[in-house]
Design a protein around this motif. Structure first.
Motif, PDB file in Angstrom:
ATOM      1  N   LYS A 141      74.066  64.442  49.504  1.00 17.48           N
ATOM      2  CA  LYS A 141      75.171  63.487  49.375  1.00 17.48           C
ATOM      3  C   LYS A 141      75.783  63.539  47.978  1.00 17.48           C
ATOM      4  CE  LYS A 141      74.353  60.067  52.962  1.00 17.48           C
ATOM      5  NZ  LYS A 141      74.232  58.628  53.290  1.00 17.48           N
ATOM      6  N   ASP A 145      79.595  64.207  47.036  1.00 18.04           N
ATOM      7  CA  ASP A 145      80.359  63.281  46.204  1.00 18.04           C
ATOM      8  C   ASP A 145      80.916  63.975  44.967  1.00 18.04           C
ATOM      9  OD1 ASP A 145      79.870  61.267  47.991  1.00 18.04           O
ATOM     10  OD2 ASP A 145      78.294  60.313  46.819  1.00 18.04           O
ATOM     11  N   ARG A 193      77.675  55.138  52.248  1.00 18.35           N
ATOM     12  CA  ARG A 193      77.263  55.278  50.855  1.00 18.35           C
ATOM     13  C   ARG A 193      76.892  53.941  50.216  1.00 18.35           C
ATOM     14  NH1 ARG A 193      79.825  59.726  52.047  1.00 18.35           N
ATOM     15  NH2 ARG A 193      79.439  61.637  50.870  1.00 18.35           N
TER      16      ARG A 193
END
Length: 452
Positions: A141, A145, A193
């Motif tokens: 992740k 990002d 998130r």
């Protein structure tokens, strides 16, 4: 990510591949079997490659003394599942024990070890700074990002998260906290998130010294955060903010009680997927909380449970480097139990297995001193000093002074502390903790006063 299980700048206190810098012992070189092509301790080269390839730069800032860094290297960054990401970034690792990396630290400061950066090589701008450990899924992740921040074009809560990450990476913690709070307020309840945003928010609030607000925010956000590693880390971060409050703080006891319950819940079934090092960090903060509450019986019981857990995990470690992840916490738990001798055999074995690593003899010097083996303690200190470099040498010298005091050699202890302070002044400012230097000066002043 976490704070307590991560290694703090103000703590006195995480593999084997050929180091680019010949001063780095091979046993401490970091990415032994990593599927990611890390460049070691050469920011200029990594930056040039990232510019040439048109991709961001991913940086792992670590230190050989940091158990969390060692855990990441032994159990996460070595995972073959990461191989498919090898072309997404140019990869750099930065060992903060090396004075040659001082310029990088000045440009990209760190408070916790490890710290993971995503840097835009076009402007040398940090897009993301993530403190502490991560699972493979969390790393993936972060990769996403970091890439999205690099490419731009995101909106809404995602854009606010990226902005908060960038502000934190620039050291603007208070502004980062405000922006990350906006992201959480704007995001839908099922935002994928949310957990990471909560962790990032609490980390930024800690960095801004908003300790009471951080603790309250943790209690507010945890019920809205899915039970996960991020949830556990949120409880841990909030607990650490509570422990940073003055002992007589009016709201401290109530906040501590609420967050300690959440930390205990994170340790309880159903098990949250996390590394053994992460779980150990939860034990550590619970012990600290019980110490603040002056609950000696609970400190003892928790420390015994903690040490038994660590001994079992160490026994399952696949190799000596992975086993040393647990050395510092095994030592700490044994000391909490007032049975330091219990940790000695394991750390003696670590020194045999990793003869170039300064950490085992440094730890043994303390343990031997505590059990009265002062000659052995001094010899272990000699071995550590022969291997250690950079700012970590200050901790070893401080421990050596304690040994000399125990041997009733006040003059030798004074000389050792003077040597440490002189050495500190020779180091780059970005690599020296002012708190460590202040501690050395205070210890020296006390010894000099007692000698008069």
């Amino acid at each position: 990510m976490r704070l307590l299980a991560a290694c703090l700048l103000l703590s006195s206190g995480p593999v084997a591949c050929t180091a680019a810098n010949t001063n780095v012992p091979a046993a401490d070189a970091s990415h032994a079997k990593t599927p990611l092509p890390f460049i070691q301790d050469d920011y200029a080269r990594a930056l040039a490659e990232a510019r040439a390839k048109g991709v961001p730069l991913f940086v792992d800032v670590w230190a050989p003394w940091c158990h969390t860094c060692r855990s990441m290297k032994a159990y996460v960054l070595s995972d073959a599942a990461l191989a498919r990401h090898a072309d997404r970034f140019v990869w750099l690792e930065v060992n903060t024990d090396l004075t040659s990396n001082a310029a990088f630290q000045e440009q990209y400061p760190v408070e916790f070890w490890p710290t993971l950066y995503v840097i835009d090589p076009r402007q040398e701008k940090a897009l993301l700074r993530f403190a502490g450990s991560a699972t493979v899924a969390q790393l993936e992740k972060l990769f996403e990002d970091g890439e999205r921040a690099y490419k731009g074009g995101i909106t809404g809560a995602e854009a606010l998260l990226a902005r908060g990450d960038a502000l934190y990476a620039e050291g603007r913690s208070a502004e980062a906290a405000e922006t990350l709070a906006e992201a959480l307020a704007e995001a839908p309840a099922d935002w994928s998130r949310r957990g990471r945003a909560v962790e990032s928010l609490l980390t930024a609030m800690y960095g801004a010294k908003q300790h009471e607000a951080c603790a309250r925010k943790a209690l507010e956000e945890l019920p809205r955060t899915p039970r996960s590693l991020s949830w556990a880390n949120g409880a841990l971060l909030g607990m650490y903010c509570v422990l940073s409050l003055p002992e007589d703080h009016a709201a401290g006891a109530a906040l501590r009680e609420g967050l300690e319950a959440r930390v205990a819940e994170a340790l309880a079934p159903p098990a949250i997927e996390m590394s053994a090092d992460d779980r150990s960090g939860l034990y550590e903060v619970r012990v600290q909380a019980r110490e603040v509450a002056k609950d000696a019986a609970a400190v003892k019981a928790l420390s015994e449970e903690w040490l038994a857990f660590l001994e079992a995990e160490a026994a399952k470690a696949p190799n000596p480097q992975a086993r040393t992840v647990f050395d510092s916490h095994r030592m700490l738990a044994a000391m909490k139990l007032q049975t330091p001798a219990r940790a000695i055999p394991a750390i003696e074995q670590s020194e045999k297995d990793l003869p170039q690593d300064y950490n085992p003899p440094a730890r043994l010097s303390t343990l031997y001193r505590l059990v009265g083996r002062l000659d052995d303690a001094l010899a272990a200190s000699d071995r550590a000093l022969a291997r250690v470099q950079g700012a970590r040498r200050l901790s070893v010298l401080s421990g050596r002074a304690d040994i000399l005091v125990a041997r009733e050699d006040t003059a030798g202890a004074v000389k050792t502390l003077e040597e440490a302070i002189t050495f500190a002044k020779s180091l780059p400012a970005s690599q020296v903790s002012p708190r460590m230097v202040a501690g050395l000066e205070k210890k020296l002043s006390g010894l000099q006063a007692s000698a008069q």
